[in-house]
Write an enzyme that holds these catalytic residues in place. Structure first.
Site, PDB file in Angstrom:
ATOM      1  N   LEU A   1       0.775  -1.054  -0.060  1.00 17.85           N
ATOM      2  CA  LEU A   1      -0.206  -0.200   0.009  1.00 17.85           C
ATOM      3  C   LEU A   1       0.903   1.298   0.059  1.00 17.85           C
ATOM      4  CD1 LEU A   1      -2.932   1.099   0.353  1.00 17.85           C
ATOM      5  CD2 LEU A   1      -2.633   1.086   2.819  1.00 17.85           C
ATOM      6  N   ARG A   2       2.356   1.076   0.331  1.00 16.87           N
ATOM      7  CA  ARG A   2       3.309   2.139   0.466  1.00 16.87           C
ATOM      8  C   ARG A   2       3.184   2.521  -0.927  1.00 16.87           C
ATOM      9  NH1 ARG A   2       4.339   2.748   5.650  1.00 16.87           N
ATOM     10  NH2 ARG A   2       5.751   4.410   5.232  1.00 16.87           N
ATOM     11  N   SER A   3       3.231   1.741  -1.847  1.00 14.34           N
ATOM     12  CA  SER A   3       3.524   2.173  -3.325  1.00 14.34           C
ATOM     13  C   SER A   3       2.632   3.647  -3.821  1.00 14.34           C
ATOM     14  CB  SER A   3       3.106   1.129  -4.280  1.00 14.34           C
ATOM     15  OG  SER A   3       3.596  -0.375  -3.989  1.00 14.34           O
TER      16      SER A   3
END
Ligand SMILES: [Zn+2]
Length: 401
Positions: free
Chosen positions: A327-329
């Site tokens: 999700l950090r992408s």
């Protein structure tokens, strides 16, 4: 030009007269050579005068990533990956003169006015609640600091522990650690891949929660620890655990300078700097101040930068195409794009912002990449030998002794 001033590398001075945007300045930065007024106040600490950021030759990706992370704290920092001698730690330490201002708590526990405003008077410690009631300030405006976590730091140094001086002051029995001092600052770890696991875990915990608790016997204290993590590493020296790799917002592969001109320029600047640090830094002082002001101004505007739906959709498609799970992408991709738009004095993210920051935001979200990187280096010895043998054939060497 008086004699005491530093020798300027050959070439026409390229003076920045007007700053259109931070990007523009970054673009021109490597050509700055004008001799500017030597300002006594800005000469820095005698013991530690970092190389000026604007004097770094080339390395656009590295400089852009560091500038973006200064102006958007939500980016969660940068990881610089590359061989030794490519200027990674010099670049990070050169941020010292560019650091923006931030509200800093006057209290041991890091209480801030904004917490009373959002969470009520119970959100701060009793001392600060009292101060707030009397209308006294809980914080002051201060420069963000670059807090370095050295490789030889112990877990006690990192999280804090019993204060040996505590006997004199019964109210302060736990001393703050590096992670607490990194609150609202940049935390820099050189050779981050060589840190021991316990310390990596402590960093990950603090980074995930934005705070951490230390318990020693009957005492415990919770410290705020909201920091942007900056790391540098030489992948030939060891792996980085995937969890901490994922924690870095931007990742940049740093290579040596390619052109001979750039290499010569970098050599000459390094030499001038070593000969007379103050004089060298003074040449860049004026532009450094402009650049810092741009960063501060962009940082204040970042909350107003809007990410239009169609741009967000394109970003999500890109992440889907690359099959990135973290999700950090998208957090990093969008926060970096917003920072890039702010640096360009725009209030809307456009596709160019996405395109420019995507490689830094999305690179190395899959850990297999690092292994490939290391494999690519293994033929280097052979390459070196071939190049040396070609230019300096062994029969031309005079026998020493
Ligand atoms: Zn307090």
């Amino acid at each position: 030009m008086d004699e005491k001033k530093i020798k300027i590398p050959q070439g026409e001075p390229e003076l920045i007269t007007k700053v259109g945007s931070l990007q523009e300045l970054l673009e021109k930065a490597s050509g700055v050579r004008a001799v500017l007024d030597y300002d006594q106040e800005d000469s820095g600490l005698a013991e530690n005068i970092p190389f000026p950021f604007l004097a770094l030759v080339g390395q656009k990706q590295m400089k852009l990533s560091l500038a973006l992370s200064l102006l958007n704290p939500n980016l969660d920092g940068v990881l610089l990956i590359g061989p030794r001698g490519t200027g990674k730690s010099t670049a990070v330490r050169s941020l010292t003169d560019l650091l923006p201002d931030v509200r800093r708590s006057l209290c041991y526990y890091g209480c801030l006015e904004e917490e009373v405003e959002s969470g009520g008077i119970d959100a701060v410690c009793p001392d600060c609640a009292k101060k707030f009631g009397q209308g006294d300030p809980l914080s002051r405006l201060e420069k963000v600091r670059l807090v370095e976590l050295p490789l030889n730091a112990t877990l006690e140094d990192v999280v804090g522990g019993l204060d040996p001086r505590a006997k004199a002051n019964s109210r302060q029995q736990l001393k703050r650690g590096i992670l607490s001092r990194a609150d609202r600052n940049l935390l820099y770890v050189d050779e981050v891949n060589l840190l021991n696991d316990q310390i990596v875990d402590a960093i990950l915990d603090a980074a995930a929660q934005g705070q951490y608790t230390v318990r020693r016997g009957s005492m415990s204290a919770t410290y705020r620890s909201n920091f942007a993590l900056i790391g540098s590493m030489n992948p030939e020296e060891g792996h980085l655990r995937p969890q901490i790799m994922d924690r870095f917002g931007l990742r940049v592969l740093v290579k040596g300078l390619e052109s001979k001109e750039d290499r010569l320029e970098a050599y000459q600047r390094t030499r001038s700097y070593k000969e007379n640090k103050r004089a060298f830094v003074a040449q860049y002082a004026h532009d450094t101040r402009l650049f810092r002001d741009e960063i501060q101004a962009s940082r204040e505007k970042i909350s107003q930068v809007d990410l239009p739906d169609e741009i967000a959709q394109t970003g999500l498609e890109l992440i889907e195409d690359l099959e990135l799970d973290s999700l950090r992408s998208e957090i990093t991709l969008f926060e970096a794009a917003r920072a890039h738009a702010a640096a360009d004095a725009r209030e809307q993210v456009n596709l160019d912002d996405l395109r420019i920051v995507a490689p830094m935001a999305l690179r190395l979200r899959r850990s297999s990449f690092i292994e490939q990187y290391i494999a690519d280096q293994s033929s280097e010895t052979e390459l070196l030998e071939n190049a040396i043998n070609k230019l300096i054939p062994p029969q031309d060497l005079k026998k020493e002794d």
